[in-house]
Design a protein around this motif. Structure first.
Motif, PDB file in Angstrom:
ATOM      1  N   HIS A  45       0.856  -1.190   0.000  1.00 45.88           N
ATOM      2  CA  HIS A  45       0.000   0.000   0.000  1.00 45.88           C
ATOM      3  C   HIS A  45       0.887   1.234   0.000  1.00 45.88           C
ATOM      4  CE1 HIS A  45      -3.550  -2.406   0.802  1.00 45.88           C
ATOM      5  NE2 HIS A  45      -2.818  -3.080   1.679  1.00 45.88           N
ATOM      6  N   ILE A 154       1.258   7.324  -8.753  1.00 47.94           N
ATOM      7  CA  ILE A 154       0.302   6.242  -8.974  1.00 47.94           C
ATOM      8  C   ILE A 154       0.032   5.537  -7.655  1.00 47.94           C
ATOM      9  CG2 ILE A 154      -0.162   4.118 -10.265  1.00 47.94           C
ATOM     10  CD1 ILE A 154       2.661   5.987 -11.602  1.00 47.94           C
ATOM     11  N   PRO A 155      -1.232   5.488  -7.224  1.00 42.90           N
ATOM     12  CA  PRO A 155      -1.535   4.767  -5.980  1.00 42.90           C
ATOM     13  C   PRO A 155      -1.238   3.271  -6.113  1.00 42.90           C
ATOM     14  CG  PRO A 155      -3.427   6.067  -6.744  1.00 42.90           C
ATOM     15  CD  PRO A 155      -2.412   6.077  -7.833  1.00 42.90           C
ATOM     16  N   VAL A 156      -0.885   2.664  -4.979  1.00 47.30           N
ATOM     17  CA  VAL A 156      -0.674   1.217  -4.915  1.00 47.30           C
ATOM     18  C   VAL A 156      -1.595   0.662  -3.840  1.00 47.30           C
ATOM     19  CG1 VAL A 156       0.963  -0.624  -4.357  1.00 47.30           C
ATOM     20  CG2 VAL A 156       1.714   1.366  -5.690  1.00 47.30           C
ATOM     21  N   VAL A 157      -2.411  -0.316  -4.212  1.00 47.21           N
ATOM     22  CA  VAL A 157      -3.331  -0.970  -3.286  1.00 47.21           C
ATOM     23  C   VAL A 157      -3.180  -2.476  -3.464  1.00 47.21           C
ATOM     24  CG1 VAL A 157      -5.753  -1.301  -2.645  1.00 47.21           C
ATOM     25  CG2 VAL A 157      -4.956   0.967  -3.368  1.00 47.21           C
ATOM     26  N   ASP A 158      -2.995  -3.167  -2.348  1.00 50.71           N
ATOM     27  CA  ASP A 158      -2.831  -4.625  -2.368  1.00 50.71           C
ATOM     28  C   ASP A 158      -1.730  -5.072  -3.326  1.00 50.71           C
ATOM     29  OD1 ASP A 158      -4.840  -5.016  -0.442  1.00 50.71           O
ATOM     30  OD2 ASP A 158      -6.405  -5.035  -1.988  1.00 50.71           O
ATOM     31  N   SER A 160      -0.608  -3.692  -6.095  1.00 48.79           N
ATOM     32  CA  SER A 160      -0.751  -3.385  -7.520  1.00 48.79           C
ATOM     33  C   SER A 160      -0.967  -1.891  -7.727  1.00 48.79           C
ATOM     34  CB  SER A 160      -1.954  -4.128  -8.118  1.00 48.79           C
ATOM     35  OG  SER A 160      -1.747  -5.517  -8.076  1.00 48.79           O
ATOM     36  N   MET A 161      -0.421  -1.396  -8.848  1.00 51.15           N
ATOM     37  CA  MET A 161      -0.685  -0.007  -9.197  1.00 51.15           C
ATOM     38  C   MET A 161      -2.156   0.139  -9.594  1.00 51.15           C
ATOM     39  SD  MET A 161       2.659   1.305 -11.329  1.00 51.15           S
ATOM     40  CE  MET A 161       2.411   0.164 -12.696  1.00 51.15           C
ATOM     41  N   VAL A 162      -2.752   1.230  -9.170  1.00 52.56           N
ATOM     42  CA  VAL A 162      -4.149   1.492  -9.484  1.00 52.56           C
ATOM     43  C   VAL A 162      -4.206   2.333 -10.770  1.00 52.56           C
ATOM     44  CG1 VAL A 162      -6.334   2.453  -8.667  1.00 52.56           C
ATOM     45  CG2 VAL A 162      -4.744   1.395  -7.033  1.00 52.56           C
ATOM     46  N   ILE A 163      -4.208   1.612 -11.887  1.00 47.02           N
ATOM     47  CA  ILE A 163      -4.382   2.238 -13.204  1.00 47.02           C
ATOM     48  C   ILE A 163      -5.429   1.424 -13.949  1.00 47.02           C
ATOM     49  CG2 ILE A 163      -2.097   3.298 -13.345  1.00 47.02           C
ATOM     50  CD1 ILE A 163      -1.149   0.962 -15.040  1.00 47.02           C
ATOM     51  N   GLN A 165      -7.480  -0.532 -17.077  1.00 47.02           N
ATOM     52  CA  GLN A 165      -7.142  -1.690 -17.905  1.00 47.02           C
ATOM     53  C   GLN A 165      -6.293  -1.320 -19.113  1.00 47.02           C
ATOM     54  OE1 GLN A 165     -10.598  -3.774 -19.326  1.00 47.02           O
ATOM     55  NE2 GLN A 165      -9.424  -5.102 -20.677  1.00 47.02           N
TER      56      GLN A 165
END
Length: 190
Positions: A45, A154-158, A160-163, A165
């Motif tokens: 995170h 770029i946010p990261v959650v769990d 993975s980067m949140v971008i 598809q």
């Protein structure tokens, strides 16, 4: 949340194009490199900050698609065309930028000091001429870099980067193609 993470990486991006720079616009997808670095960092995170380390490149998030990259180049060069003195195939007659008046630079004590600070002995006439000769006619690339932007967060959650598809993190070389570097910083938690 796990242990805190604060890591910085300088990443070399080798051009996929052969030959010398042609003052062309070229797009490189940073996403696979960022995904690999993120995985190796162990961050679950947080945020990934990506910054260009050049004044004639940009960082953006968009679709990595070859025809869109061609559209980017066409429209960017229409928006800010290269100087008529440029070696770019897109050089436009009647377009001239003050930055490209290489024979008049450096034109202030501050600029002269920046040259010295960057290793150029401009007080020596031979070195001054050598500096001027290596300076490209590329004001349009600097201006485009300012318009597109030099960084993304770029946010990261769990893990993975949140971008989206179809989104990729792109390095847009506005004065290349040539080898470039980007800075990547991870801030967050394991």
């Amino acid at each position: 949340l796990g242990d805190p993470i604060c890591e910085y990486h300088q990443v070399s991006i080798e051009t996929t194009q052969q030959g010398p720079p042609q003052q062309a616009i070229h797009v490189e997808d940073l996403t696979p490199t960022l995904v690999n670095l993120l995985k190796n960092s162990g961050m679950k995170h947080g945020v990934v900050n990506v910054i260009s380390r050049h004044t004639t490149t940009a960082i953006t998030i968009n679709e990595r698609e070859s025809r869109l990259a061609q559209d980017m180049a066409t429209n960017f060069l229409a928006l800010v065309p290269p100087d008529e003195r440029s070696n770019s195939p897109a050089a436009k007659s009647g377009v001239r930028y003050k930055h490209n008046d290489i024979d008049k630079r450096p034109d202030s004590a501050e600029e002269a000091q920046r040259c010295r600070d960057n290793g150029w002995d401009i007080d020596n006439e031979t070195e001054l001429q050598r500096w001027r000769e290596q300076e490209p006619i590329n004001a349009h690339s600097h201006l485009l870099s300012m318009l597109v932007g030099s960084s993304e967060s770029i946010p990261v959650v769990d893990g993975s980067m949140v971008i989206g598809q179809w989104q990729s993190v792109l390095l847009v070389d506005l004065d290349g193609p040539r080898d470039r570097t980007v800075g990547v910083q991870f801030l967050g938690y394991q």
